[in-house]
Write an enzyme that holds these catalytic residues in place. Structure first.
Site, PDB file in Angstrom:
ATOM      1  N   GLY C  32       0.962  -0.983  -0.368  1.00  0.00           N
ATOM      2  CA  GLY C  32       0.120   0.188  -0.609  1.00  0.00           C
ATOM      3  C   GLY C  32       0.833   1.627  -0.363  1.00  0.00           C
ATOM      4  O   GLY C  32       0.235   2.796  -0.530  1.00  0.00           O
ATOM      5  N   CYS C 241     -26.730 -10.453 -16.442  1.00  0.00           N
ATOM      6  CA  CYS C 241     -26.646  -9.792 -18.209  1.00  0.00           C
ATOM      7  C   CYS C 241     -27.534 -10.037 -19.521  1.00  0.00           C
ATOM      8  O   CYS C 241     -28.415 -11.298 -19.001  1.00  0.00           O
ATOM      9  CB  CYS C 241     -25.181 -10.354 -17.974  1.00  0.00           C
ATOM     10  SG  CYS C 241     -24.453 -10.411 -19.892  1.00  0.00           S
ATOM     11  N   CYS C 244     -25.522 -12.876 -21.185  1.00  0.00           N
ATOM     12  CA  CYS C 244     -24.928 -14.405 -20.626  1.00  0.00           C
ATOM     13  C   CYS C 244     -25.811 -15.542 -19.631  1.00  0.00           C
ATOM     14  O   CYS C 244     -25.567 -15.569 -19.169  1.00  0.00           O
ATOM     15  CB  CYS C 244     -23.597 -14.718 -20.218  1.00  0.00           C
ATOM     16  SG  CYS C 244     -22.869 -13.470 -18.450  1.00  0.00           S
ATOM     17  N   CYS C 266     -21.952  -8.076 -19.319  1.00  0.00           N
ATOM     18  CA  CYS C 266     -21.136  -8.049 -18.140  1.00  0.00           C
ATOM     19  C   CYS C 266     -20.210  -7.068 -18.453  1.00  0.00           C
ATOM     20  O   CYS C 266     -19.845  -6.815 -20.255  1.00  0.00           O
ATOM     21  CB  CYS C 266     -20.836  -9.342 -18.624  1.00  0.00           C
ATOM     22  SG  CYS C 266     -21.431 -10.898 -17.654  1.00  0.00           S
ATOM     23  N   CYS C 272     -18.304 -12.714 -20.468  1.00  0.00           N
ATOM     24  CA  CYS C 272     -19.523 -13.304 -20.941  1.00  0.00           C
ATOM     25  C   CYS C 272     -19.272 -14.325 -21.768  1.00  0.00           C
ATOM     26  O   CYS C 272     -20.346 -14.440 -21.819  1.00  0.00           O
ATOM     27  CB  CYS C 272     -19.489 -11.392 -21.590  1.00  0.00           C
ATOM     28  SG  CYS C 272     -21.425 -12.066 -21.347  1.00  0.00           S
TER      29      CYS C 272
END
Lengths: 258, 235, 292
Positions: C32, C241, C244, C266, C272
């Site tokens: 970080g 979606c 899909c 997606c 997808c």
């Protein structure tokens, strides 16, 4: 009456090269005590305030603070993390210009809440409640809680700055000309507010001002500075009613009578 | 303690730096004591130093020499040399003062100004206000004024607020600087009665009263301040 | 290998790659923390992924398989260009399959499919400093990181709730890494934040213009900042979606005509396609098939 001082100042001097900022200042400040430092511009009062509040490192001398754990700590020897933590929890600093002490682009509520979040408060509802409470105490309408200080008048900004500083229940507050630049009616209101808060919360405060009326109204004790040195100090009404030093007599006699 | 205030060989002068440093002696060798329940009135012509003595007793004026001993919190305190915070503590708990003029605080109501010394001693605000209301009505201050800040009051009205504020606590020592100066006969009588009550409770009072009638009514003893004139002491 | 790939493998000279690898190692060692590095001029404008490209160039080996996505898609300009770039300068194998890739450079998304050990996700970062808009002084923000003074970060979230009634930050949502540094996850939707937590893959972040690199090593704690009474939540979508039928994935809105017709699909194109190959079908696909 507390027997031990909150702040012990021992022989503090600050030089800017060969020029004197302040020299050989010693005093103790007790809990609940309000000390006014007066003197004209350039007398060293702001330098002294900076040395006491760790914004400047003194050239020599020691400033010790009585921590909540009962220990005295030399402020100059404290780690920066600890010092900054102290400054935003147990201390407050009220700047003459509120823009120096506020975040002008975040709301009044967040300005007050910031210190709480900084010490780990993670409950929005509680933070907001504390912010509302403090805005009320400094006489800012709750309907202004989401407004930015940019939209506030000078007096409101100064009151917001005070709320922002007091929300963590500090024990010591430094104020640098807190009423400077405000017109008299706004000043009176602010002075009354500060006086009430200091009294109710049992705050110790060090107030730098060139205005003797401010010192008279707010402080218990006074130090008069000239050319970087403290030339006279004592009970505020004693210094003002019976000034001893030539310079203090001049200052007192220069007050405009209304 | 039967004698809560003892003043011993106190001297005071002013040095006026703005006037070429001339030294103005005020009083010298001030020595007296006040017993509990006694009211001592400072007498003598004006300018002889009566007010200065009162201000030294309260700590407003510094003291060049001598001692001002008061019994405070079971201990003897020398106010002439005490630290500022000790002086403030003595004022809070032991030493009261009714000055000629009221120093008004902006925006604080008359009632709260009177109640404040009680509050400072830890009395709840409601109780302090109730006691303040009692005193203000005794002093005939119109109820309509109680909630207003006294800045715009007449001299007599301010004076009565001031008296109520000074009398509300049970300080063991009370200093009175012409408390009746701007009062009418009716209210002067009330103040005389209040002083008598204080004496009965064992308060030691030191005052300046120019009004002979009042002075005769309250004084147990008149102390002639001209006896402390520095010229006399020097002679 | 072609000439370009043999002259300087993956465009950067060896010394530069070493310098960047050192920065990466330091970044991994301090999760970080923003490590400054001497960012180079790349043959593309700032803002197009110069940071991510330099990180990728420094870790890429001849046997790596590279995938590049932009907003989840493999077929957008940025993704296509960067993929072509590395094909040219490193002659590495490229793929659009998340599973097959060893290094995935991304702009603004984390693939839906869980990443594995051995994979590395390289983020393109425009502004690495999460405190930037609250405290413009870099000297001060660095101090705040050093001293762990993060109250200000919550001030931003407070402002969100005060203004909108909920935390309205939807992307670049600040996180705390391994309980120490507050980090900007780059402008990914907050939907992807939970995927960073305890990820099996190594996550590297490169900011070219700002000259910073930071990292989240595998199996590292990544916690989104929030309030007790306003806990962190990811976006939710009402419908699956349209192509899909996947639920609990991040969807993009696609406008179909100028009569207000639209569908949600997606954002992760590979995911997808994968699902459609396995026989899943959303309502648009089903309708299309029915029409045929």
């Amino acid at each position: 009456m507390s027997a031990v001082p909150l702040l012990k100042v021992n022989d503090v001097s600050k030089f800017y090269g060969s020029r004197i900022g302040c020299r050989n200042v010693s005093f103790d400040l007790f809990p609940g005590e309000v000390l006014a430092i007066v003197g004209e511009s350039g007398s060293g009062k702001t330098t002294l305030l900076s040395c006491l509040s760790t914004r400047l490192m003194p050239t020599s001398g020691i400033v010790e603070y009585h921590m909540r754990d009962g220990q005295y700590r030399d402020l100059a020897r404290m780690g920066e993390a600890e010092r900054r933590f102290l400054m935003r929890t147990d201390w407050g600093f009220v700047h003459q210009n509120p823009a120096d002490g506020l975040r002008m682009t975040v709301s009044a509520g967040a300005n007050v809440g910031e210190r709480l979040m900084a010490v780990g408060d993670r409950h929005y509802g509680n933070i907001r409640a504390a912010a509302s409470d403090w805005l009320e105490r400094v006489e800012i309408g709750i309907d202004r809680i989401d407004d930015q200080p940019r939209a506030f008048s000078g007096g409101m900004r100064q009151r917001l700055q005070i709320a922002r500083n007091l929300v963590t229940n500090p024990r010591l507050v430094f104020m640098d000309e807190p009423t400077g630049g405000l017109d008299v009616s706004v000043q009176a209101r602010l002075l009354d507010l500060v006086r009430g808060l200091v009294h109710d919360l049992g705050l110790a405060a060090i107030i730098v001002t060139h205005d003797l009326a401010v010192a008279r109204l707010l402080s218990h004790r006074m130090m008069v500075m000239k050319d970087g040195a403290v030339i006279e100090q004592g009970l505020t009404d004693r210094v003002l009613d019976d000034p001893r030093e030539p310079y203090t007599q001049l200052l007192v006699s220069s007050i405009l009578q209304v | 303690m039967a004698t809560p205030l003892v003043v011993s060989e106190v001297a005071k002068s002013f040095t006026m730096h703005l006037r070429d440093g001339i030294r103005l002696p005020v009083v010298a060798n001030v020595t007296f004591s006040v017993k509990a329940g006694e009211c001592v009135v400072l007498g003598g012509p004006s300018g002889v130093g009566k007010s200065s003595i009162l201000k030294m007793l309260y700590g407003n004026y510094g003291v060049d020499e001598g001692q001002i001993l008061m019994e405070h919190d079971g201990k003897l305190v020398n106010l002439a040399t005490a630290e500022p915070r000790t002086v403030l503590e003595v004022r809070r708990a032991t030493l009261g003062y009714v000055s000629q003029f009221l120093r008004v605080v902006p925006r604080v109501s008359a009632l709260d100004i009177v109640a404040e010394p009680l509050q400072a001693r830890g009395v709840a605000i409601e109780d302090a206000r109730a006691r303040a209301a009692e005193l203000l009505s005794k002093l005939n201050l119109p109820t309509a004024l109680w909630s207003l800040p006294p800045a715009t009051f007449s001299g007599g009205e301010q004076q009565r607020v001031n008296i109520a504020r000074g009398f509300i606590t049970d300080h063991k020592i009370l200093l009175l600087d012409e408390p009746t100066a701007s009062l009418d006969a009716k209210n002067r009588a009330v103040v005389v009665e209040m002083i008598a009550e204080k004496k009965a409770k064992g308060t030691a009072l030191i005052g300046i009263f120019h009004d002979e009638e009042v002075r005769d009514a309250v004084a147990d003893r008149i102390l002639d301040v001209s006896a402390f004139s520095p010229r006399k002491a020097a002679a | 290998m072609n000439d370009l790939a043999t002259y300087n493998f993956s465009y950067l000279d060896e010394q530069t790659k070493r310098m960047i690898r050192r920065a990466i190692l330091k970044a991994i060692a301090i999760p970080g923390y923003q490590v400054p590095f001497a960012s180079r001029e790349m043959p593309m404008p700032y803002g197009w992924g110069t940071g991510g490209v330099q990180v990728t160039a420094s870790i890429l080996g001849p046997k790596d398989v590279l995938k590049v996505i932009d907003q989840g898609a493999d077929d957008t300009t940025n993704a296509v260009s960067i993929r072509a770039f590395f094909q040219k300068v490193a002659a590495v194998a490229v793929t659009t399959k998340t599973k097959e890739a060893t290094i995935i450079q991304t702009r603004h998304r984390i693939p839906e499919e869980g990443l594995r050990e051995g994979q590395t996700l390289v983020y393109q970062v425009p502004i690495p400093e999460p405190l930037r808009f609250l405290e413009p002084r870099e000297t001060e923000t660095r101090k705040m990181h050093a001293l762990e003074e993060y109250g200000l970060m919550h001030v931003k979230l407070y402002e969100d709730i005060a203004r909108n009634g909920h935390i309205a930050t939807t992307y670049a949502y600040p996180v705390k890494v391994e309980g120490r540094y507050v980090m900007d996850p780059s402008p990914t939707p907050k939907f992807d934040n939970p995927k960073m937590h305890m990820s099996e893959a190594l996550q590297l972040f490169g900011a070219g213009r700002e000259k910073r690199i930071y990292a989240v090593p595998p199996y590292t704690e990544v916690v989104s900042l929030d309030f007790e009474d306003h806990p962190f939540e990811v976006q939710k979508f009402d419908k699956p979606c349209a192509l899909c039928g996947a639920e609990n994935v991040y969807l993009d809105e696609v406008v179909l005509d100028d009569k207000g017709g639209r569908m949600f699909v997606c954002s992760d194109t590979d995911h997808c396609e994968d699902r459609r190959d396995c026989g899943h079908a959303g309502h648009m696909l089903a309708r299309k098939e029915a029409a045929e």
